[in-house]
Write a protein that holds these residues in place. Structure first.
Motif, short mmCIF file in Angstrom:
data_model
loop_
_atom_site.label_atom_id
_atom_site.label_comp_id
_atom_site.label_asym_id
_atom_site.label_seq_id
_atom_site.Cartn_x
_atom_site.Cartn_y
_atom_site.Cartn_z
N HIS A 45 -5.29 61.81 -10.98
CA HIS A 45 -4.23 61.09 -10.15
C HIS A 45 -4.11 61.82 -8.84
CE1 HIS A 45 -3.11 58.68 -13.48
NE2 HIS A 45 -3.20 59.70 -14.25
N ARG A 46 -3.66 60.95 -7.75
CA ARG A 46 -3.51 61.74 -6.63
C ARG A 46 -2.36 62.88 -6.57
NH1 ARG A 46 -5.41 60.03 -1.84
NH2 ARG A 46 -5.98 57.90 -2.55
N GLY A 47 -2.76 64.00 -6.09
CA GLY A 47 -1.77 65.00 -5.78
C GLY A 47 -1.45 65.67 -6.96
N GLU A 48 -2.30 65.59 -8.04
CA GLU A 48 -1.96 66.22 -9.47
C GLU A 48 -3.23 67.39 -9.57
OE1 GLU A 48 -2.34 64.50 -13.35
OE2 GLU A 48 -4.17 63.78 -12.95
N THR A 49 -2.79 68.12 -10.57
CA THR A 49 -3.73 69.21 -10.93
C THR A 49 -4.27 69.12 -12.45
OG1 THR A 49 -2.88 70.85 -9.41
CG2 THR A 49 -4.31 71.59 -11.14
N LEU A 50 -5.55 68.77 -12.65
CA LEU A 50 -6.02 68.67 -14.12
C LEU A 50 -6.57 69.95 -14.36
CD1 LEU A 50 -6.81 66.98 -16.46
CD2 LEU A 50 -9.07 66.30 -15.21
N GLY A 51 -6.11 70.72 -15.15
CA GLY A 51 -6.87 72.09 -15.70
C GLY A 51 -7.90 71.44 -16.91
N ILE A 52 -9.22 72.36 -16.72
CA ILE A 52 -10.08 72.17 -17.62
C ILE A 52 -10.16 73.37 -18.37
CG2 ILE A 52 -12.57 71.65 -18.28
CD1 ILE A 52 -11.06 69.25 -17.21
N VAL A 53 -10.12 73.74 -19.57
CA VAL A 53 -10.20 75.11 -20.20
C VAL A 53 -11.29 74.88 -21.35
CG1 VAL A 53 -7.96 75.94 -19.69
CG2 VAL A 53 -8.23 74.81 -21.81
N CYS A 58 -19.07 75.77 -22.77
CA CYS A 58 -18.64 74.51 -23.17
C CYS A 58 -18.93 73.26 -22.28
CB CYS A 58 -16.98 74.59 -23.54
SG CYS A 58 -16.18 74.58 -21.93
N GLY A 59 -19.48 73.59 -21.22
CA GLY A 59 -19.84 72.37 -20.19
C GLY A 59 -18.93 72.48 -18.99
N LYS A 60 -18.04 73.32 -18.93
CA LYS A 60 -16.82 73.13 -17.89
C LYS A 60 -17.69 73.22 -16.45
CE LYS A 60 -14.45 77.38 -18.45
NZ LYS A 60 -15.53 78.24 -19.44
N SER A 61 -18.44 74.01 -16.30
CA SER A 61 -19.08 74.22 -15.06
C SER A 61 -20.11 73.26 -14.87
CB SER A 61 -19.89 75.50 -14.84
OG SER A 61 -18.67 76.69 -14.88
N GLU A 181 -10.04 64.94 -0.43
CA GLU A 181 -8.78 64.67 -1.07
C GLU A 181 -8.93 65.54 -2.62
OE1 GLU A 181 -7.80 60.14 -0.78
OE2 GLU A 181 -10.05 60.46 -0.60
N ILE A 182 -10.00 65.69 -2.97
CA ILE A 182 -10.09 66.53 -4.31
C ILE A 182 -10.79 67.97 -4.12
CG2 ILE A 182 -11.25 66.25 -6.59
CD1 ILE A 182 -11.09 63.17 -6.44
N ILE A 183 -10.26 68.71 -4.73
CA ILE A 183 -11.01 69.96 -4.54
C ILE A 183 -11.25 70.52 -6.08
CG2 ILE A 183 -10.86 72.53 -4.08
CD1 ILE A 183 -9.43 71.94 -1.75
N VAL A 184 -12.62 71.10 -6.31
CA VAL A 184 -12.66 71.28 -7.53
C VAL A 184 -12.88 72.88 -7.67
CG1 VAL A 184 -14.75 71.39 -9.52
CG2 VAL A 184 -14.24 69.13 -7.91
N CYS A 185 -11.90 73.57 -8.21
CA CYS A 185 -11.66 74.99 -8.29
C CYS A 185 -12.61 75.47 -9.51
CB CYS A 185 -10.41 75.38 -8.24
SG CYS A 185 -9.45 74.76 -7.13
N ASP A 186 -13.63 76.06 -9.46
CA ASP A 186 -14.24 76.60 -10.49
C ASP A 186 -14.06 78.10 -10.85
OD1 ASP A 186 -15.91 77.02 -12.93
OD2 ASP A 186 -18.07 76.52 -11.89
N ILE A 216 -9.24 69.83 -9.61
CA ILE A 216 -9.80 70.06 -10.96
C ILE A 216 -9.61 71.50 -11.05
CG2 ILE A 216 -11.55 69.44 -12.34
CD1 ILE A 216 -11.96 66.86 -11.24
N PHE A 217 -8.96 72.10 -11.84
CA PHE A 217 -8.92 73.51 -11.86
C PHE A 217 -9.69 73.98 -13.42
CE2 PHE A 217 -6.80 77.65 -12.36
CZ PHE A 217 -6.41 78.07 -11.35
N ILE A 218 -10.69 74.60 -13.00
CA ILE A 218 -11.65 74.99 -14.10
C ILE A 218 -11.20 76.44 -14.60
CG2 ILE A 218 -13.93 75.36 -15.18
CD1 ILE A 218 -14.52 72.69 -13.68
N ALA A 219 -10.68 76.83 -15.54
CA ALA A 219 -10.73 78.21 -15.84
C ALA A 219 -10.48 78.72 -17.31
CB ALA A 219 -9.33 78.93 -15.05
N HIS A 220 -10.96 79.64 -17.81
CA HIS A 220 -10.81 80.35 -19.08
C HIS A 220 -9.47 80.98 -19.27
CE1 HIS A 220 -12.30 83.96 -17.24
NE2 HIS A 220 -11.70 84.50 -18.17
N ASP A 221 -8.62 81.16 -18.23
CA ASP A 221 -7.44 81.80 -18.33
C ASP A 221 -6.37 81.12 -18.58
OD1 ASP A 221 -5.06 83.20 -18.07
OD2 ASP A 221 -5.89 84.72 -16.64
#
Lengths: 337, 340
Positions: A45-53, A58-61, A181-186, A216-221
């Motif tokens: 959604h607009r303005g939200e942060t989706l975390g991927i752990v 596991c394929g996140k990158s 509009e979207i930043i993917v943070c790996d 989209i905030f990808i992290a293992h922490d």
């Protein structure tokens, strides 16, 4: 933070990426496939942060690369502003690239050591000339430097003259250059020291509020992901096994893998040692080239039964909890100390 | 904790006393360790906590004697093992201690293992060279060691190469190697930093079990405040080559006695920090070529007071109960009387 307007900006539908394994030199024969991403669906959604752990492998990158269109998917769609991003080409693709930007993990290798900071941050303008006219570039770059908390006078310095945290700020400024509009943070903070990590997390949150960005905030922490995310998806072997709001995932997880992952996170409180109930997973993540049948987690799961090997659990709402969980035997278990 | 009977009062298994290390570089002397002292007893875990560049690994390398000299130089200090100074003894004697009495595991197992020899060969190498064991016996012992570190089907995997193991299993191989000679001191330098959380939990469990069963003293070098809270007995926090706070693990998390420790602990994201800005430590770690005057932390410290902090190097203040803090206002901090 919780200021998402509810409008869906990106909708990913059953995304699949298989990397072929080939044999032979002249006549390459496909003998299998690494199922890096295998049927991932979610909405941003607009303005939200989706975390991927998820753990390594596991394929996140790969998911991040797909969303950046650095890889082409085997199947599936990702709809951004009403258009499937995998069907775009030419000028439209260029506009997409402007709209979706990326912050990389390692601020030491993702910046060209032979270029000045001004050149690095200003390089996107070379391709997307419409964003900043030539004469205006230096001013834009200096604005960006200021926005990310660096001294605009350092525009002519080289990356090695900056510390790790400052370099990550340069990477963020570069990602912001084209007003995406979207930043993917790996894994944007995993290479940084604790005290610096907090500074960068704060910066990302501030920028989100000011510029109405979606992350989209990808992290293992897991604790960093919890801090920054509105919703969180947990990945295991190429699939999302559980997805929900930050509170649903951390307070009321129903998938055994999520529970194991959360319970394994060391808690910075020595008094919690005695009454922490850590779920010990046996063994390692299986190879994505040859994933287990049925539920992919069943080889390490303490609840596994015959049904798990035969039938793949779908990511659907289960009776115990309203958020989707891919487990036949989903049940609540409070694990965070 | 088990009781070591024959130990004279006041003598520790391992003791670092006022150690200094400098690196000679083209741009000048980098003062990496500036008077570090800590000690370790059998069966306990000492965590050395610090950010990159704080000197935590260099201290460990000095203990092991694997510092490259030059460029490194140890102008002064002592490293006592069972009361004998490792730095003063002849190289041959030191070699006998390194690897058999004191051994070390490293962060990245893939680069610490040799890719062209089987893991069995690598584990048994120490045994063959050190004890003159036959090849067959050494391999048998290697399989036992792999069993000890819980590598499944150890006998079958002894001829496998490092690339055939997963990250967690490689780390186990390295631990098996370090344990080959029954060391009394095990130095673990960021042993789980490269691993996933579920595997990290497995390895930390294993290390804790081994330390208890073999009654080893363990020095755990890490930057992870979570891992430390989980396994350590005591913590030494390092900043700019000094130990700025040294205390029991429970005491330090309850009430830090140094502003840097407080900054570190409060910058971890927690449940109740959701939606708020994280507390940060302003600025950057100091350049080791140009260390600040007085307290090395003063440019970043929220409680800094002139002129004492800028001019006087704070001594390690004894706060009782084995606790020390190198802050001029440590006592005030402990009493909660220090305000920004």
């Amino acid at each position: 933070m919780a200021n998402s307007t509810g409008e869906v900006i990106l909708s990913v539908d059953n995304l699949v990426k298989h990397f072929p394994i080939t044999q032979g030199i002249l006549f390459k024969k496909k003998i299998g496939a690494v199922q890096a991403v295998d049927g991932v669906s979610f909405e941003l959604h607009r303005g939200e942060t989706l975390g991927i752990v998820g753990e390594s492998g596991c394929g996140k990158s790969t998911l991040a690369k797909l969303l950046m269109r650095l890889e082409h998917p085997t199947a599936g769609r990702a709809v951004l502003n009403g258009r499937d991003i995998f069907k775009l080409s030419g000028g439209e693709l260029r506009r997409l690239r402007r709209n979706v930007q990326m912050v990389m993990q390692d601020p030491y290798t993702s910046l060209n050591p032979r270029k000045t900071v001004g050149d690095i941050i200003g390089e996107p303008f070379e391709i997307h000339t419409e964003v900043a006219p030539r004469g205006d570039r230096q001013r834009r770059v200096q604005e960006l430097l200021e926005l990310v908390g660096l001294n605009p006078e350092h525009i002519n310095r080289y990356p090695h003259q900056f510390s790790g945290g400052q370099r990550q700020r340069i990477g963020i400024a570069r990602a912001l250059a084209l007003k995406p509009e979207i930043i993917v943070c790996d894994e944007p903070v995993s290479a940084l020291d604790v005290s610096i990590q907090a500074q960068v997390v704060n910066l990302l949150e501030k920028l989100q509020d000011e510029l109405k960005l979606s992350y989209i905030f990808i992290a293992h922490d897991l604790s960093v992901v919890r801090h920054i995310s509105d919703r969180v998806g947990v990945m295991y072997l190429g699939k999302i096994v559980e997805i929900g709001t930050e509170e649903e995932i951390y307070e009321r997880p129903t998938h055994p893998y999520t529970q194991a992952l959360l319970s394994a996170v060391p808690v910075p409180d020595p008094d919690a040692r005695a009454h922490r109930d850590v779920i010990r997973l046996e063994g390692d993540v299986p190879s994505p080239a040859n994933p287990p049948s049925g539920c992919r987690f069943r080889t390490r799961c303490w609840k596994a039964q015959e049904k798990c090997a035969l039938e793949e659990p779908l990511l659907i709402r289960r009776a115990v909890e309203p958020h989707p969980s891919a487990c036949h035997f989903a049940e609540l278990k409070h694990v965070v100390a | 904790m088990q009781v070591e009977t024959a130990r004279p009062v006041g003598r520790h298994l391992l003791e670092v006393r006022d150690l200094f290390v400098e690196f000679h570089t083209r741009d000048g002397e980098a003062k990496v360790i500036n008077g570090v002292s800590y000690h370790l007893d059998p069966g306990e875990t000492l965590a050395v906590l610090g950010e990159s560049g704080s000197g935590k690994s260099v201290t460990a390398q000095a203990i092991m004697g694997i510092l490259d000299m030059p460029p490194a130089r140890i102008p002064s200090g002592q490293i006592l093992y069972n009361g004998e100074d490792l730095l003063a003894m002849p190289e041959e004697k030191r070699r006998a201690i390194r690897g058999s009495e004191i051994s070390m595991i490293f962060q990245d197992a893939l680069s610490a293992l040799n890719p062209v020899f089987s893991v069995g060969w690598q584990i048994s190498e120490t045994l063959r060279v050190r004890t003159g064991m036959s090849k067959a016996d050494a391999l048998k012992r290697a399989a036992e060691l792999m069993d000890l570190v819980k590598i499944p089907a150890a006998k079958a995997r002894i001829k496998d190469y490092p690339h055939q193991f997963s990250g967690g299993m490689r780390q186990r191989v390295m631990i098996a190697m370090a344990l080959a000679m029954d060391p009394k001191v095990l130095i673990a330098d960021e042993p789980t930093t490269a691993l996933d959380v579920t595997v990290q939990a497995q390895i930390m469990d294993l290390l804790a079990d081994l330390r208890r069963d073999l009654n080893m003293g363990m020095i755990l070098i890490t930057h992870d405040l979570g891992v430390v809270a989980d396994v350590a007995d005591r913590i030494a926090v390092m900043y700019a080559g000094r130990i700025i706070e040294h205390a029991d693990v429970h005491a330090i998390y309850k009430q830090p006695a140094h502003p840097y420790t407080e900054g570190l602990i409060s910058s971890i994201p927690r449940l109740n920090s959701k939606g708020q800005e994280l507390a940060t430590i302003k600025g950057l770690p100091p350049n080791l070529m140009r260390l600040p005057s007085g307290c090395k932390y003063h440019p970043r410290c929220p409680y800094m007071q002139q002129p004492i902090c800028t001019d006087v190097v704070p001594p390690a203040l004894d706060l009782g109960g084995g606790r020390t803090s190198a802050c001029h206002f440590a006592k005030e901090m402990l009493d909660g009387q220090l305000h920004r």
